[in-house]
Design an enzyme around this catalytic site. Structure first.
Site, PDB file in Angstrom:
ATOM      1  N   SER A 252       0.849  -1.185   0.000  1.00 20.26           N
ATOM      2  CA  SER A 252       0.000   0.000   0.000  1.00 20.26           C
ATOM      3  C   SER A 252       0.888   1.240   0.000  1.00 20.26           C
ATOM      4  CB  SER A 252      -0.890   0.007   1.235  1.00 20.26           C
ATOM      5  OG  SER A 252      -0.108   0.318   2.372  1.00 20.26           O
ATOM      6  N   LYS A 253       0.233   2.388   0.013  1.00 26.40           N
ATOM      7  CA  LYS A 253       0.970   3.657  -0.050  1.00 26.40           C
ATOM      8  C   LYS A 253       2.045   3.767   1.038  1.00 26.40           C
ATOM      9  CE  LYS A 253      -2.085   6.628  -2.621  1.00 26.40           C
ATOM     10  NZ  LYS A 253      -3.506   6.295  -2.538  1.00 26.40           N
ATOM     11  N   ARG A 254       1.775   3.144   2.177  1.00 27.73           N
ATOM     12  CA  ARG A 254       2.761   3.173   3.270  1.00 27.73           C
ATOM     13  C   ARG A 254       4.128   2.650   2.829  1.00 27.73           C
ATOM     14  NH1 ARG A 254       2.411  -0.597   6.815  1.00 27.73           N
ATOM     15  NH2 ARG A 254       0.847  -1.801   5.690  1.00 27.73           N
ATOM     16  N   HIS A 255       4.096   1.737   1.862  1.00 26.88           N
ATOM     17  CA  HIS A 255       5.347   1.125   1.434  1.00 26.88           C
ATOM     18  C   HIS A 255       6.087   1.951   0.380  1.00 26.88           C
ATOM     19  CE1 HIS A 255       2.947  -2.325   2.956  1.00 26.88           C
ATOM     20  NE2 HIS A 255       4.102  -2.634   3.495  1.00 26.88           N
ATOM     21  N   GLY A 256       5.578   3.121   0.090  1.00 27.77           N
ATOM     22  CA  GLY A 256       6.231   3.939  -0.935  1.00 27.77           C
ATOM     23  C   GLY A 256       5.353   4.012  -2.170  1.00 27.77           C
TER      24      GLY A 256
END
Ligand code: GLU
Length: 482
Positions: A252-256
């Site tokens: 997800s966005k958290r991972h970049g």
């Protein structure tokens, strides 16, 4: 039978890494089998679908080099390839299911459905539609229609059946029909739901293999029911595993960066991204990891697609991008870098260098680039005024440094020495200073760049030329003398 596969994105956002991988696997399979690859937009979510996203998805696919034979933009025998332009087709098939008793109109209100859901949850059961409108008499239906209630159309799920998805990646996966409530196939506004539209389109478009993300596996029994009801043999299915971040959570966005466009903006090469994506869940035979598109096509097969989730390893992508960057000639890199130079605000400065020195600059930094956008950082060193960092400051304070810098300043060739000339000059400087090379080069680097690491000195001298180098040396000398 000719293989026909499709990529069917919903234009509700940019093309994500997962979507790109699905597209790639379909593309590789089509090319490998000498089949056809279709791209179709599933835009039945009217709230979230946007033409800008369609455009972005098309551009991302094109940038990745995944060409399609039929579908949006290119056309084909099954036009249109956008679901909102095919509403009559779905309506006809829904009528067919109504006529054959596989479907029925449902007049339940949102409030009634909500109540049913809550009741089931209270009883600890799976929320599903229990079929209130299944057995309405023709008369009851007529009355409700006359009252102006617009029904949805529900599919009548057969009871007591087991549907087995014979998945080419996951093997046989069985689903009990009793866990599935009668589901809506057409909403009251005439828009089909995903499960229905996908079956109608895949069958009419002659799709032979559905290769898509694992998250759709649970939809597949519903689709099998619809194929059965429409009297059509279903295609083969291959559900590709999720992509996880390094913490083993769903990517997800958290991972970049999650969208293809973000990787493009960072300056990953499409070849590198495609190569990387191919290995997320697929493994060719042998050890080789760097594969051209042609090699991937040759090597691709669905039985080498893994069942277990793929982990997105950023370091590996970076490594791969560097491998592909190394394969580019300076001339190619010069062109590839231009948009990133522009983005970083250094276009004018590059123009002022002239082509020959721009070429030298590319040569000087190419091995340091992980992706093309990194050029901004290096140009910062070249194009900004001297700023001395802590480590460089320490070096400039060592004894004998002032003499070295002064000697260099006085001997610099000019105005813009060729690379070979700069190399020779540096050697002669070492000789004349009668010092170990390191004792000359480190202070010079510190004084010219303000840093202790960076591109090689001869490049710096040839790119900056005598005047700029003198200016920098004087600033550093001023600083070193306190
Ligand atoms: N429109 C669906 C999606 O974007 C496609 C699923 C499928 O391939 O059937 O997830």
């Amino acid at each position: 039978m000719k293989v026909r596969v499709r990529f069917a994105p919903s234009p509700t956002g940019p093309l994500h890494i997962g979507g790109a991988r699905s597209a790639l696997f379909n593309f590789l399979y089509a090319r490998k089998m000498g089949g056809e690859f279709i791209v179709r937009f599933e835009d039945t979510d009217l709230e979230r679908s946007r033409p800008e996203f369609e455009q972005e998805i098309i551009e991302s696919l094109e940038w990745l080099g995944l060409s399609w034979d039929e579908g949006v933009k290119v056309g084909g025998p099954h036009e249109p390839y956008r679901q909102t332009e095919r509403l009559d087709t779905y309506r006809e098939r829904a009528e067919q299911l109504l006529a054959t008793g596989w479907a029925y109109p449902c007049f339940c209100t949102e409030a009634e459905l909500e109540e049913e859901r809550n009741e089931l949850l209270r009883r600890g059961e799976m929320p599903r539609y229990l079929g209130r409108c299944r057995h309405l008499s023709p008369e009851e239906r007529r009355v409700k229609l006359a009252d102006g209630i617009k029904p949805t159309i529900r599919f009548q799920v057969p009871r007591g059946r087991v549907y087995v998805v014979e998945d080419l990646v996951r093997g046989n996966v069985a689903f009990e029909s009793d866990n599935v409530g009668d589901f809506i196939i057409m909403k009251s506004d005439g828009i089909p739901t995903y499960n229905f539209a996908v079956v109608v389109d895949d069958s009419l478009m002659g799709v032979t293999h559905v290769i898509r993300a694992e998250e759709h596996l649970s939809n597949t029994p519903r689709q099998l029911m619809l194929y059965e009801a429409l009297g059509i043999t279903p295609p083969q299915f291959a559900h590709v595993s999720l992509i996880l971040g390094q913490d083993r959570q769903k990517m997800s966005k958290r991972h970049g960066a999650t969208s293809v466009i973000q990787y493009r903006q960072r300056g990953y090469l499409p070849e590198a991204l495609v190569n990387f994506l191919a290995l997320l869940g697929w493994a060719p035979e042998g050890e080789e990891e760097i594969l051209s598109l042609e090699e991937m096509i040759q090597a691709f097969s669905l039985d080498r697609v893994a069942k277990n989730p793929a982990v997105f390893d950023m370091d590996k992508l970076n490594w791969m991008n560097q491998q592909y960057l190394k394969g580019k000639s300076v001339t190619e890199l010069k062109e590839l870098l231009r948009p990133y130079i522009e983005e970083a605000g250094y276009s004018q400065w590059i123009t002022s260098l002239g082509e020959a020195r721009y070429e030298l600059l590319v040569e000087a930094v190419r091995d340091y680039l992980v992706c093309l956008a990194d050029i901004g950082e290096y140009l910062g060193v070249f194009a900004s005024d001297l700023a001395i960092d802590v480590e460089a400051a320490e070096i400039l304070q060592e004894s004998g440094v002032i003499q070295v810098l002064e000697l260099c300043r006085d001997r610099l060739p000019g105005p813009f020495p060729e690379l070979e000339e700069s190399k020779k000059f540096l050697k002669s400087l070492v000789k004349e200073a009668k010092l170990p090379a390191k004792k000359v080069y480190m202070p010079l680097r510190a004084a010219l760049t303000g840093h202790t690491r960076g591109p090689e000195l001869p490049y710096l001298i040839s790119i900056w030329g005598r005047e700029e180098c003198r200016k920098r040396l004087n600033v550093a000398l001023g600083w070193a003398k306190g």
